[in-house]
Write a protein that holds these residues in place. Structure first.
Motif, PDB file in Angstrom:
ATOM      1  N   MET A   1      47.882 103.562  90.343  1.00 32.06           N
ATOM      2  CA  MET A   1      48.825 104.542  89.822  1.00 32.06           C
ATOM      3  C   MET A   1      48.884 105.703  90.808  1.00 32.06           C
ATOM      4  SD  MET A   1      48.749 106.885  86.362  1.00 32.06           S
ATOM      5  CE  MET A   1      48.702 105.532  85.243  1.00 32.06           C
ATOM      6  N   SER A   2      50.056 106.277  90.951  1.00 30.65           N
ATOM      7  CA  SER A   2      50.203 107.427  91.837  1.00 30.65           C
ATOM      8  C   SER A   2      49.561 108.664  91.211  1.00 30.65           C
ATOM      9  CB  SER A   2      51.688 107.686  92.111  1.00 30.65           C
ATOM     10  OG  SER A   2      52.345 108.008  90.908  1.00 30.65           O
ATOM     11  N   LYS A   3      49.431 109.691  92.017  1.00 31.38           N
ATOM     12  CA  LYS A   3      48.817 110.929  91.555  1.00 31.38           C
ATOM     13  C   LYS A   3      49.666 111.558  90.445  1.00 31.38           C
ATOM     14  CE  LYS A   3      46.973 115.228  93.132  1.00 31.38           C
ATOM     15  NZ  LYS A   3      47.124 116.354  93.963  1.00 31.38           N
ATOM     16  N   LEU A   4      49.003 112.038  89.428  1.00 31.83           N
ATOM     17  CA  LEU A   4      49.697 112.685  88.312  1.00 31.83           C
ATOM     18  C   LEU A   4      50.053 114.115  88.699  1.00 31.83           C
ATOM     19  CD1 LEU A   4      47.416 111.468  85.399  1.00 31.83           C
ATOM     20  CD2 LEU A   4      49.482 110.398  86.287  1.00 31.83           C
ATOM     21  N   PHE A   5      51.161 114.596  88.181  1.00 28.09           N
ATOM     22  CA  PHE A   5      51.624 115.937  88.519  1.00 28.09           C
ATOM     23  C   PHE A   5      51.784 116.766  87.251  1.00 28.09           C
ATOM     24  CE2 PHE A   5      55.003 119.041  89.311  1.00 28.09           C
ATOM     25  CZ  PHE A   5      54.411 119.736  90.347  1.00 28.09           C
ATOM     26  N   PHE A   6      51.101 117.919  87.213  1.00 27.63           N
ATOM     27  CA  PHE A   6      51.149 118.802  86.044  1.00 27.63           C
ATOM     28  C   PHE A   6      51.627 120.210  86.390  1.00 27.63           C
ATOM     29  CE2 PHE A   6      47.716 115.763  85.053  1.00 27.63           C
ATOM     30  CZ  PHE A   6      48.285 115.174  83.944  1.00 27.63           C
ATOM     31  N   TYR A   7      52.361 120.376  87.470  1.00 29.59           N
ATOM     32  CA  TYR A   7      52.800 121.681  87.959  1.00 29.59           C
ATOM     33  C   TYR A   7      51.576 122.454  88.454  1.00 29.59           C
ATOM     34  CZ  TYR A   7      56.875 120.428  85.117  1.00 29.59           C
ATOM     35  OH  TYR A   7      57.931 119.772  84.563  1.00 29.59           O
TER      36      TYR A   7
ATOM     37  N   LEU B   1      57.239 112.779  82.847  1.00 32.33           N
ATOM     38  CA  LEU B   1      57.502 113.437  84.128  1.00 32.33           C
ATOM     39  C   LEU B   1      56.240 113.642  84.959  1.00 32.33           C
ATOM     40  CD1 LEU B   1      60.299 115.938  83.081  1.00 32.33           C
ATOM     41  CD2 LEU B   1      60.505 114.019  84.675  1.00 32.33           C
ATOM     42  N   PHE B   2      55.055 113.547  84.375  1.00 25.22           N
ATOM     43  CA  PHE B   2      53.846 113.696  85.194  1.00 25.22           C
ATOM     44  C   PHE B   2      53.717 112.563  86.211  1.00 25.22           C
ATOM     45  CE2 PHE B   2      52.045 111.941  81.126  1.00 25.22           C
ATOM     46  CZ  PHE B   2      51.694 110.682  81.579  1.00 25.22           C
ATOM     47  N   LEU B   3      54.527 111.523  86.062  1.00 26.86           N
ATOM     48  CA  LEU B   3      54.549 110.417  87.017  1.00 26.86           C
ATOM     49  C   LEU B   3      55.562 110.641  88.136  1.00 26.86           C
ATOM     50  CD1 LEU B   3      54.406 107.502  84.426  1.00 26.86           C
ATOM     51  CD2 LEU B   3      52.543 108.324  85.883  1.00 26.86           C
ATOM     52  N   ASN B   4      56.285 111.756  88.080  1.00 29.10           N
ATOM     53  CA  ASN B   4      57.394 111.998  89.002  1.00 29.10           C
ATOM     54  C   ASN B   4      57.426 113.471  89.423  1.00 29.10           C
ATOM     55  OD1 ASN B   4      59.915 112.435  90.194  1.00 29.10           O
ATOM     56  ND2 ASN B   4      61.048 111.315  88.626  1.00 29.10           N
ATOM     57  N   MET B   5      56.705 113.824  90.485  1.00 31.72           N
ATOM     58  CA  MET B   5      56.646 115.219  90.921  1.00 31.72           C
ATOM     59  C   MET B   5      58.019 115.782  91.277  1.00 31.72           C
ATOM     60  SD  MET B   5      54.443 117.209  93.857  1.00 31.72           S
ATOM     61  CE  MET B   5      55.098 116.300  95.199  1.00 31.72           C
ATOM     62  N   PRO B   6      58.858 115.113  92.089  1.00 26.59           N
ATOM     63  CA  PRO B   6      60.163 115.698  92.411  1.00 26.59           C
ATOM     64  C   PRO B   6      61.026 115.916  91.166  1.00 26.59           C
ATOM     65  CG  PRO B   6      59.674 113.893  93.918  1.00 26.59           C
ATOM     66  CD  PRO B   6      58.616 113.874  92.849  1.00 26.59           C
ATOM     67  N   GLY B   7      61.035 114.947  90.266  1.00 29.00           N
ATOM     68  CA  GLY B   7      61.811 115.099  89.037  1.00 29.00           C
ATOM     69  C   GLY B   7      61.286 116.234  88.175  1.00 29.00           C
ATOM     70  N   SER B   8      59.967 116.337  88.090  1.00 24.64           N
ATOM     71  CA  SER B   8      59.355 117.421  87.314  1.00 24.64           C
ATOM     72  C   SER B   8      59.816 118.778  87.822  1.00 24.64           C
ATOM     73  CB  SER B   8      57.829 117.361  87.408  1.00 24.64           C
ATOM     74  OG  SER B   8      57.323 116.236  86.775  1.00 24.64           O
ATOM     75  N   LEU B   9      59.699 118.962  89.123  1.00 17.22           N
ATOM     76  CA  LEU B   9      60.073 120.253  89.719  1.00 17.22           C
ATOM     77  C   LEU B   9      61.569 120.522  89.581  1.00 17.22           C
ATOM     78  CD1 LEU B   9      57.797 120.134  92.867  1.00 17.22           C
ATOM     79  CD2 LEU B   9      57.560 121.658  90.890  1.00 17.22           C
ATOM     80  N   ASN B  10      62.382 119.494  89.763  1.00 21.57           N
ATOM     81  CA  ASN B  10      63.827 119.650  89.633  1.00 21.57           C
ATOM     82  C   ASN B  10      64.209 120.110  88.223  1.00 21.57           C
ATOM     83  OD1 ASN B  10      66.669 119.272  90.345  1.00 21.57           O
ATOM     84  ND2 ASN B  10      66.554 117.438  89.073  1.00 21.57           N
ATOM     85  N   TYR B  11      63.708 119.422  87.227  1.00 19.54           N
ATOM     86  CA  TYR B  11      64.086 119.769  85.856  1.00 19.54           C
ATOM     87  C   TYR B  11      63.433 121.075  85.398  1.00 19.54           C
ATOM     88  CZ  TYR B  11      66.609 115.434  85.439  1.00 19.54           C
ATOM     89  OH  TYR B  11      67.517 114.424  85.615  1.00 19.54           O
ATOM     90  N   TYR B  12      62.231 121.366  85.868  1.00 17.01           N
ATOM     91  CA  TYR B  12      61.610 122.643  85.520  1.00 17.01           C
ATOM     92  C   TYR B  12      62.449 123.796  86.073  1.00 17.01           C
ATOM     93  CZ  TYR B  12      57.984 126.238  84.979  1.00 17.01           C
ATOM     94  OH  TYR B  12      57.292 127.372  84.625  1.00 17.01           O
ATOM     95  N   GLY B  13      62.877 123.677  87.327  1.00 19.14           N
ATOM     96  CA  GLY B  13      63.743 124.702  87.920  1.00 19.14           C
ATOM     97  C   GLY B  13      65.040 124.859  87.140  1.00 19.14           C
ATOM     98  N   ALA B  14      65.625 123.743  86.721  1.00 23.07           N
ATOM     99  CA  ALA B  14      66.872 123.798  85.947  1.00 23.07           C
ATOM    100  C   ALA B  14      66.665 124.513  84.613  1.00 23.07           C
ATOM    101  CB  ALA B  14      67.412 122.386  85.721  1.00 23.07           C
ATOM    102  N   MET B  15      65.526 124.257  83.953  1.00 22.43           N
ATOM    103  CA  MET B  15      65.260 124.909  82.669  1.00 22.43           C
ATOM    104  C   MET B  15      64.989 126.403  82.860  1.00 22.43           C
ATOM    105  SD  MET B  15      65.719 122.645  80.302  1.00 22.43           S
ATOM    106  CE  MET B  15      67.105 122.265  81.388  1.00 22.43           C
ATOM    107  N   LEU B  16      64.330 126.779  83.957  1.00 26.12           N
ATOM    108  CA  LEU B  16      64.112 128.201  84.230  1.00 26.12           C
ATOM    109  C   LEU B  16      65.434 128.926  84.449  1.00 26.12           C
ATOM    110  CD1 LEU B  16      61.001 128.096  86.595  1.00 26.12           C
ATOM    111  CD2 LEU B  16      61.084 128.925  84.232  1.00 26.12           C
ATOM    112  N   GLN B  17      66.383 128.257  85.090  1.00 26.00           N
ATOM    113  CA  GLN B  17      67.693 128.866  85.305  1.00 26.00           C
ATOM    114  C   GLN B  17      68.497 128.932  84.012  1.00 26.00           C
ATOM    115  OE1 GLN B  17      69.326 126.483  88.496  1.00 26.00           O
ATOM    116  NE2 GLN B  17      68.632 127.971  90.020  1.00 26.00           N
ATOM    117  N   LYS B  18      68.446 127.877  83.215  1.00 28.91           N
ATOM    118  CA  LYS B  18      69.230 127.821  81.985  1.00 28.91           C
ATOM    119  C   LYS B  18      68.671 128.748  80.905  1.00 28.91           C
ATOM    120  CE  LYS B  18      72.067 125.129  79.244  1.00 28.91           C
ATOM    121  NZ  LYS B  18      73.445 125.500  79.344  1.00 28.91           N
ATOM    122  N   TYR B  19      67.345 128.848  80.824  1.00 27.19           N
ATOM    123  CA  TYR B  19      66.685 129.638  79.775  1.00 27.19           C
ATOM    124  C   TYR B  19      65.680 130.609  80.401  1.00 27.19           C
ATOM    125  CZ  TYR B  19      68.560 125.791  77.000  1.00 27.19           C
ATOM    126  OH  TYR B  19      69.393 124.860  76.429  1.00 27.19           O
TER     127      TYR B  19
END
Length: 141
Positions: free
Chosen positions: A1-7, A40-58
């Motif tokens: 398994m790839s490395k887990l990502f938790f921000y 999303l902990f299985l997908n670092m780029p996706g995690s960061l992308n969607y986290y950034g989008a949520m910070l902008q939206k809310y």
């Protein structure tokens, strides 16, 4: 398994901590198949992308995405992304779970926004939703 990502701690809201049940599940040997949900902990780029989008939206109500539905077939939600997000303002260690549905781009009144009380309840509901989704997909085939 790839490395887990938790921000990384510096990008998370001060005092926020992930639920213990979530971390145990992620670090365990048996991550459940909750299709159409994916963690999303299985997908670092996706995690960061969607986290950034949520910070902008809310910007005044930080949401920390942890799971995603991205059913490109369109069978679920017309193919639009749905995110399950922890309430970044919750410092309890057992935060509420909010949803962001990209099929509904309007800002939602925060007080009336649908949520689940915690990750454990989200996991139960996602399991039920997954079983329905898989059964309906099987009927279609």
């Amino acid at each position: 398994m790839s490395k887990l990502f938790f921000y990384d701690s510096p990008i998370l809201p001060a005092g926020f901590s992930f639920p213990k049940h979530y971390l145990e599940l992620a670090q365990g040997d048996d991550i459940p198949d909750l299709e159409p949900w994916g963690f999303l902990f299985l997908n670092m780029p996706g995690s960061l992308n969607y986290y950034g989008a949520m910070l902008q939206k809310y910007p005044d109500n930080p949401l920390i995405p942890f799971a995603i539905i991205n059913d490109k077939s369109g069978f679920y939600n017309g193919g639009y992304v749905v995110l399950a997000c922890f309430d970044g303002d919750d410092k309890s260690g057992d935060p509420k779970v909010y949803f962001h549905d990209y099929s509904n781009p309007k800002r939602v009144d925060w007080a009336d926004r649908y949520f689940l009380p915690n990750f454990s309840e989200w996991l139960r509901v996602a399991g039920e939703e997954s079983a329905r989704y898989k059964a309906e997909r099987a009927e279609e085939e």
